[in-house]
Write an enzyme that holds these catalytic residues in place. Structure first.
Site, mmCIF file in Angstrom:
data_model
loop_
_atom_site.group_PDB
_atom_site.id
_atom_site.type_symbol
_atom_site.label_atom_id
_atom_site.label_comp_id
_atom_site.label_asym_id
_atom_site.label_seq_id
_atom_site.Cartn_x
_atom_site.Cartn_y
_atom_site.Cartn_z
ATOM 1 N N HIS A 1 16.891 18.747 5.662
ATOM 2 C CA HIS A 1 16.291 19.548 6.723
ATOM 3 C C HIS A 1 16.000 19.135 8.124
ATOM 4 O O HIS A 1 16.685 17.929 8.354
ATOM 5 C CB HIS A 1 14.875 20.029 6.339
ATOM 6 C CG HIS A 1 14.918 21.012 5.115
ATOM 7 N ND1 HIS A 1 13.915 21.696 5.069
ATOM 8 C CD2 HIS A 1 15.855 21.250 4.123
ATOM 9 C CE1 HIS A 1 14.175 22.512 3.660
ATOM 10 N NE2 HIS A 1 15.577 22.176 3.276
ATOM 11 N N ASN B 1 -1.884 17.405 -8.262
ATOM 12 C CA ASN B 1 -1.576 16.124 -7.394
ATOM 13 C C ASN B 1 -0.161 16.128 -6.976
ATOM 14 O O ASN B 1 0.811 16.039 -7.372
ATOM 15 C CB ASN B 1 -1.629 14.936 -8.725
ATOM 16 C CG ASN B 1 -1.409 13.610 -7.915
ATOM 17 O OD1 ASN B 1 -1.196 13.682 -6.623
ATOM 18 N ND2 ASN B 1 -1.198 12.801 -8.687
ATOM 19 N N ARG C 1 0.341 14.866 -3.755
ATOM 20 C CA ARG C 1 0.304 13.801 -2.379
ATOM 21 C C ARG C 1 1.471 13.194 -2.085
ATOM 22 O O ARG C 1 2.314 13.100 -2.938
ATOM 23 C CB ARG C 1 -0.557 12.648 -2.829
ATOM 24 C CG ARG C 1 -2.095 13.255 -3.171
ATOM 25 C CD ARG C 1 -3.145 12.181 -3.486
ATOM 26 N NE ARG C 1 -2.709 11.691 -4.809
ATOM 27 C CZ ARG C 1 -3.292 10.635 -5.319
ATOM 28 N NH1 ARG C 1 -4.335 10.107 -4.940
ATOM 29 N NH2 ARG C 1 -2.916 10.241 -6.946
ATOM 30 N N TRP D 1 14.213 31.291 -0.399
ATOM 31 C CA TRP D 1 14.333 30.087 -1.368
ATOM 32 C C TRP D 1 13.227 30.512 -2.320
ATOM 33 O O TRP D 1 12.477 31.415 -2.272
ATOM 34 C CB TRP D 1 13.769 28.887 -0.542
ATOM 35 C CG TRP D 1 14.034 27.734 -1.846
ATOM 36 C CD1 TRP D 1 13.379 26.919 -2.386
ATOM 37 C CD2 TRP D 1 15.416 27.191 -2.422
ATOM 38 N NE1 TRP D 1 13.705 26.133 -3.078
ATOM 39 C CE2 TRP D 1 15.034 26.229 -3.223
ATOM 40 C CE3 TRP D 1 16.758 27.828 -2.138
ATOM 41 C CZ2 TRP D 1 16.132 25.663 -4.016
ATOM 42 C CZ3 TRP D 1 17.817 27.090 -2.913
ATOM 43 C CH2 TRP D 1 17.372 26.155 -3.860
ATOM 44 N N ARG E 1 -12.974 14.139 -2.440
ATOM 45 C CA ARG E 1 -12.997 12.803 -1.773
ATOM 46 C C ARG E 1 -12.037 12.928 -0.719
ATOM 47 O O ARG E 1 -10.787 13.788 -0.714
ATOM 48 C CB ARG E 1 -12.319 11.696 -2.484
ATOM 49 C CG ARG E 1 -12.097 10.287 -1.829
ATOM 50 C CD ARG E 1 -11.424 9.526 -2.620
ATOM 51 N NE ARG E 1 -11.486 9.426 -4.084
ATOM 52 C CZ ARG E 1 -10.967 8.501 -5.115
ATOM 53 N NH1 ARG E 1 -9.938 7.869 -4.696
ATOM 54 N NH2 ARG E 1 -11.379 8.519 -6.277
ATOM 55 N N MET F 1 0.950 -1.017 0.086
ATOM 56 C CA MET F 1 0.118 -0.030 -0.029
ATOM 57 C C MET F 1 0.830 1.333 -0.124
ATOM 58 O O MET F 1 1.498 1.676 0.934
ATOM 59 C CB MET F 1 -0.799 0.190 1.279
ATOM 60 C CG MET F 1 -1.865 -1.186 1.263
ATOM 61 S SD MET F 1 -3.120 -1.047 -0.082
ATOM 62 C CE MET F 1 -4.221 0.400 0.360
ATOM 63 N N PHE F 2 1.089 1.835 -1.114
ATOM 64 C CA PHE F 2 2.009 2.847 -1.295
ATOM 65 C C PHE F 2 1.472 4.323 -1.413
ATOM 66 O O PHE F 2 2.350 5.066 -0.961
ATOM 67 C CB PHE F 2 3.066 2.424 -2.467
ATOM 68 C CG PHE F 2 3.506 1.231 -2.652
ATOM 69 C CD1 PHE F 2 4.558 0.885 -1.539
ATOM 70 C CD2 PHE F 2 3.293 0.234 -3.721
ATOM 71 C CE1 PHE F 2 5.120 -0.335 -1.551
ATOM 72 C CE2 PHE F 2 3.889 -0.966 -3.827
ATOM 73 C CZ PHE F 2 4.688 -1.024 -2.620
ATOM 74 N N HIS G 1 -5.985 16.744 -6.620
ATOM 75 C CA HIS G 1 -6.806 16.727 -7.610
ATOM 76 C C HIS G 1 -7.865 17.843 -7.685
ATOM 77 O O HIS G 1 -8.576 18.294 -8.505
ATOM 78 C CB HIS G 1 -7.326 15.545 -8.430
ATOM 79 C CG HIS G 1 -6.331 14.499 -8.483
ATOM 80 N ND1 HIS G 1 -5.486 14.487 -9.503
ATOM 81 C CD2 HIS G 1 -6.157 13.394 -7.544
ATOM 82 C CE1 HIS G 1 -4.915 13.328 -9.072
ATOM 83 N NE2 HIS G 1 -5.417 12.685 -8.349
#
Length: 393
Positions: A194, A253, A255, A94, A225, A33-34, A221
């Site tokens: 970091h 996207n 995530r 930065w 959901r 489960m990645f 997205h």
């Protein structure tokens, strides 16, 4: 020298991963489960709790944290940011502190730094404010807290949003409070170099439930959901078939993956120890260089988390930075520009809508400054070696 450090005598950074992190990665690999799931959610909750905020949203980098947080401010129900609004920013940070502001059509007003702290010069902020000013971006540079007493007073006086880019300063404290928690939103990075690392990663902290919900949609997205119960940014419809792929905001996207969340939980438990060691190294660095008039070293504000050790070749000392850097290179000591240097000096600035309030001190830091690495292991011997290497210049 600790074997955690690389072959260089004093590298810029070093790995903080041990067997616990490797076990966490292996466990995720074995689970098959990645994509973002339980480990990310647990890390978000633990991160928010550690810093005393209600909500944390993890993304794939600190740069994405800035992008998503800025975007969220444009989709608030009340008083959203609008293209053409003005934002006060420091000259030094930065690049991806500034890029989302440009990409969303904001006008930047650049304010100079305090050469001693490297943070925005709070005495110049008020003269940068115009009727179009909506937000101040406060960046605690390389672990060193901004003057949040003064900045928060200015924000309250002029009804401005305080946005904290805290990507370089996890664990820093000002007036008994963690940096990254003073603003409406605060962003963090968990990149390799970091204070804690998830390899790549970033987080957004906020106490504002609407912003939390907006960030969760925008990172994913722009769909509905995964929204928390009671989310104020959409009304749930009856069809689960459509709700699973219902888009409500222009999103991205960005995530993180489950490996990042799993490793983050391990690293967060080590943060206090990492900070103690970094501060111990810093005390030795400051004591070693405090009387060396050739260099301006960063003056601590509050309690720094000491990302690194900055050194500015004093314009009055008659010392040449090129000679210093050449000596460091020969001595096998890594160095680099302070953060990203003065943003106004980069080619990309031609794409920005901006005005410069002041930049003299930022130019000095850009032209005469550099930093060397700090580490979450004892490097006092390496600091002594640094001093000896520079002694003859």
């Amino acid at each position: 020298m600790s074997d955690v450090l690389a072959a260089l005598r004093l590298p810029l950074t070093s790995s903080t991963f041990g067997q616990q992190e490797k076990d966490a990665v292996t466990a995720v690999m074995e689970s098959d489960m990645f994509t973002m799931g339980r480990h990310v959610s647990e890390f978000e909750a633990e991160f928010a709790s550690f810093f005393g905020r209600r909500h944390a949203v993890m993304v794939n980098s600190g740069s994405s944290a800035n992008l998503v947080a800025v975007a969220a401010l444009f989709y608030r129900k009340d008083l959203p940011l609008m293209p053409g609004d003005e934002v006060i920013v420091p000259c030094i940070s930065w690049a991806t502190t500034f890029y989302p502001l440009q990409q969303y059509g904001l006008k930047l007003r650049f304010v100079d730094i305090d050469i001693n702290t490297l943070n925005i010069d709070v005495e110049q902020i008020e003269r940068a404010i115009t009727p179009k000013t909506r937000m101040i971006v406060a960046v605690s540079i390389l672990g060193n807290p901004c003057r949040f007493d003064k900045i928060t007073q200015i924000c309250q006086k002029y009804n401005l949003i305080l946005f904290e880019d805290n990507c370089e300063s996890m664990g820093a404290v000002y007036d008994g409070r963690y940096t990254g928690t003073f603003g409406l939103v605060g962003t963090f990075s968990t990149f390799f170099s970091h204070h804690i690392s998830t390899m790549e990663g970033g987080l957004i902290l906020t106490d504002d439930f609407e912003i939390d919900c907006l960030c969760r949609s925008i990172r994913n997205h722009g769909w509905c959901r995964g929204q928390p119960v009671g989310s104020p940014i959409f009304e749930k419809k009856d069809s689960d078939f459509y709700e699973a792929y219902r888009f409500i905001l222009p999103g991205y996207n960005v995530r993180p993956m489950e490996i990042q969340g799993a490793v983050g939980k391990v690293q967060l438990k080590k943060l206090d120890a990492f900070l103690r060691t970094r501060r111990g190294n810093a005390a030795h660095f400051v004591n070693t260089f405090k009387h060396d008039k050739r260099f301006i070293i960063q003056q601590e504000t509050g309690q720094s988390s000491w990302f690194c050790f900055t050194m500015i070749v004093n314009p009055d000392a008659g010392t040449d930075r090129d000679a210093v850097l050449s000596t460091l290179k020969k001595s096998n000591i890594e160095y680099r520009i302070i953060t990203g240097g003065n943003m106004l000096r980069h080619d990309v600035i031609k794409y920005f809508d901006y005005e410069v309030v002041s930049s003299k001190q930022a130019d000095i830091a850009h032209d005469r400054g550099f930093f060397v690495g700090n580490h979450p292991v004892d490097i006092r011997d390496e600091i002594d070696y640094l001093y000896k290497s520079l002694k003859g210049i």
